[in-house]
Design a protein around this motif. Structure first.
Motif, PDB file in Angstrom:
ATOM      1  N   THR A 117       0.859  -1.171   0.000  1.00  0.00           N
ATOM      2  CA  THR A 117       0.000   0.000   0.000  1.00  0.00           C
ATOM      3  C   THR A 117       0.898   1.224   0.000  1.00  0.00           C
ATOM      4  O   THR A 117       2.124   1.117   0.139  1.00  0.00           O
ATOM      5  N   GLN A 118       0.324   2.395  -0.184  1.00  0.00           N
ATOM      6  CA  GLN A 118       1.114   3.618  -0.136  1.00  0.00           C
ATOM      7  C   GLN A 118       1.537   3.896   1.308  1.00  0.00           C
ATOM      8  O   GLN A 118       0.712   3.881   2.222  1.00  0.00           O
ATOM      9  N   PRO A 209       6.793   5.083  -8.905  1.00  0.00           N
ATOM     10  CA  PRO A 209       7.332   4.836  -7.570  1.00  0.00           C
ATOM     11  C   PRO A 209       8.721   4.206  -7.553  1.00  0.00           C
ATOM     12  O   PRO A 209       9.574   4.587  -6.735  1.00  0.00           O
ATOM     13  N   ILE A 210       8.967   3.246  -8.429  1.00  0.00           N
ATOM     14  CA  ILE A 210      10.294   2.628  -8.472  1.00  0.00           C
ATOM     15  C   ILE A 210      11.342   3.671  -8.830  1.00  0.00           C
ATOM     16  O   ILE A 210      12.426   3.718  -8.244  1.00  0.00           O
ATOM     17  N   GLY A 211      11.020   4.537  -9.789  1.00  0.00           N
ATOM     18  CA  GLY A 211      11.948   5.588 -10.182  1.00  0.00           C
ATOM     19  C   GLY A 211      12.216   6.580  -9.064  1.00  0.00           C
ATOM     20  O   GLY A 211      13.351   7.025  -8.853  1.00  0.00           O
ATOM     21  N   TYR A 229       4.050   3.721  -3.089  1.00  0.00           N
ATOM     22  CA  TYR A 229       3.922   2.289  -2.845  1.00  0.00           C
ATOM     23  C   TYR A 229       5.234   1.739  -2.312  1.00  0.00           C
ATOM     24  O   TYR A 229       6.300   1.966  -2.874  1.00  0.00           O
ATOM     25  N   GLY A 230       5.144   1.045  -1.183  1.00  0.00           N
ATOM     26  CA  GLY A 230       6.333   0.549  -0.512  1.00  0.00           C
ATOM     27  C   GLY A 230       6.983  -0.590  -1.273  1.00  0.00           C
ATOM     28  O   GLY A 230       6.309  -1.535  -1.705  1.00  0.00           O
ATOM     29  N   TYR A 231       8.281  -0.516  -1.430  1.00  0.00           N
ATOM     30  CA  TYR A 231       9.085  -1.578  -2.023  1.00  0.00           C
ATOM     31  C   TYR A 231      10.154  -1.948  -1.013  1.00  0.00           C
ATOM     32  O   TYR A 231      11.094  -1.184  -0.785  1.00  0.00           O
ATOM     33  N   VAL A 232      10.021  -3.119  -0.413  1.00  0.00           N
ATOM     34  CA  VAL A 232      10.911  -3.507   0.668  1.00  0.00           C
ATOM     35  C   VAL A 232      12.370  -3.525   0.246  1.00  0.00           C
ATOM     36  O   VAL A 232      13.276  -3.311   1.064  1.00  0.00           O
ATOM     37  N   THR A 324       5.050  -0.226   8.844  1.00  0.00           N
ATOM     38  CA  THR A 324       3.987   0.164   7.909  1.00  0.00           C
ATOM     39  C   THR A 324       2.745  -0.728   7.998  1.00  0.00           C
ATOM     40  O   THR A 324       1.774  -0.507   7.277  1.00  0.00           O
ATOM     41  N   ALA A 325       2.767  -1.718   8.879  1.00  0.00           N
ATOM     42  CA  ALA A 325       1.653  -2.674   8.954  1.00  0.00           C
ATOM     43  C   ALA A 325       0.331  -1.999   9.290  1.00  0.00           C
ATOM     44  O   ALA A 325      -0.725  -2.386   8.778  1.00  0.00           O
ATOM     45  N   ASP A 326       0.366  -0.968  10.137  1.00  0.00           N
ATOM     46  CA  ASP A 326      -0.883  -0.294  10.520  1.00  0.00           C
ATOM     47  C   ASP A 326      -1.552   0.337   9.307  1.00  0.00           C
ATOM     48  O   ASP A 326      -2.778   0.291   9.159  1.00  0.00           O
TER      49      ASP A 326
END
Length: 382
Positions: A117-118, A209-211, A229-232, A324-326
């Motif tokens: 998610t964002q 987002p990746i960029g 968007y989260g990217y671990v 970021t889980a919440d």
């Protein structure tokens, strides 16, 4: 030997774990071979799902495509493949709305392989204050540094608009599926975005987002992106600076962290012959071993709640998951009717132009509502 063609998206998070899982000896011994092809992220977000299902047995998709898929009669429902009992167990184990986001027209259409998610991305080494918690703090940081970036390229201007509206107490099209957002909430969201967008560093305005995350890892002109968007992978990178991820901003302390659900699921096309070996493999991907160990160990982002709170997983990935889980638990689920994907892209272009022109809020909101209405299927579900 059953040989299946499968399609995912071209990023380590989307490909590595699936390819590694397909290479496990157990799969070959079961008489199953899966060849995973890749498509660019932009194709993943916009390519017609029916066309992909004509060519592939398994298709990685995101949940806003399910209305389009139902209209195209191109996927098999999970109920018909696995049964209700299995899905009830998956629902209990999946974090936030990861599984139920794929429910449309009374049934589910994809297994929640990957949860996202964002969230807020921060260069902690450059931030000379506490991480912002509220949108007013984000706006103040933008004014004082000029180093706060909004993710606006592609569909992301519209997605950020939806997220902030949810944080401001009005999840779009939720109480009234025909109304995107009220004028009162819409003005507040638009004015906030317009203000921050005006100072968003030019270096990342056209990046996805990746960029943006790649730029943040290697340059110092962006200190914070409040919704991305989260990217671990960027929390513990092999090169460049680590990015810290935190919950999305809230409007008020203790309020909802406004964020629009992302993530991906595995859909089974109608052309696919579902064998016991395939069912076992897909359920293994959803199970504890894969979700807590195998997928995080191969650059993936699991959907099982247990993995997001696992101490070992968080130690390896810079506490990305627990921080970021919440936000993920409370993530907003977009409309999924046939026609939503087209709306999302056009709405983003409309918003980007409006920010550049500093257009009047009421006019922009009228245009957004008209666009939404024109792409909403008569009688369609969310």
């Amino acid at each position: 030997m059953q040989r299946l063609k499968a399609l995912t998206w071209d990023h380590p998070r989307g490909y590595n774990a699936l390819a590694a899982a397909a290479a496990r000896p157990e799969l070959t011994e079961s008489g199953l071979a899966i060849a995973w092809d890749r498509q660019p992220l932009e194709g993943f977000e916009s390519h017609p799902i029916a066309d992909l299902c004509d060519r592939y047995d398994l298709v990685v998709l995101d949940h806003p495509h399910v209305g389009e898929a139902v209209a195209g009669h191109c996927l098999q429902s999970l109920e018909s493949v696995f049964g209700e009992e299995v899905l009830q167990a998956l629902e209990a184990e999946s974090i936030g709305p990861s599984l139920r986001s794929y429910r449309f027209a009374g049934v589910h259409w994809a297994l929640p392989l990957d949860a996202a998610t964002q969230v807020m991305a921060v260069r902690a080494d450059l931030l000379e204050r506490q991480v912002p918690l509220l949108w007013e703090d984000v706006a103040e940081l933008s004014r004082s540094t000029g180093k706060v970036a909004l993710s606006l390229a592609g569909p992301h201007a519209a997605l950020s608009f939806l997220s902030i509206a949810a944080a401001f107490g009005e999840p779009p099209a939720e109480s009234d599926p025909d109304l995107l957002v009220s004028k009162d909430t819409g003005r507040q969201v638009y004015d906030l975005m317009c203000d921050v967008a005006a100072r968003s560093p030019p270096s990342v305005r056209e990046k996805n987002p990746i960029g943006i995350l790649g730029h943040m890892a290697n340059h110092d002109d962006v200190v914070l992106c409040p919704l991305i968007y989260g990217y671990v992978n960027y929390a513990a990178p092999l090169e460049g600076n680590a990015i810290a991820f935190h919950n999305a901003p809230r409007r008020i302390a203790g309020g909802r962290p406004g964020s629009t659900l992302g993530g991906t699921g595995i859909g089974i096309s109608r052309r696919c012959e579902v064998t016991p070996a395939l069912k076992r493999h897909l359920l293994w991907l959803m199970g504890r071993e894969a979700q807590v160990s195998f997928i995080p160990g191969h650059d993936g982002q699991p959907s099982r709640r247990e993995a997001w709170h696992n101490a070992g997983v968080n130690a390896r990935w810079g506490s990305f998951y627990e921080n970021t889980a919440d936000t993920l638990e409370q993530a907003y689920v977009r409309p999924r009717h046939d026609g939503y994907i087209a709306f999302q892209g056009k709405a983003s272009a409309l918003l980007r132009h409006a920010f550049e022109e500093r257009a009047a809020a009421d006019r922009v909101l009228d245009d957004l509502q008209a666009l939404y209405a024109s792409h909403r299927s008569a009688g369609g579900e969310r």
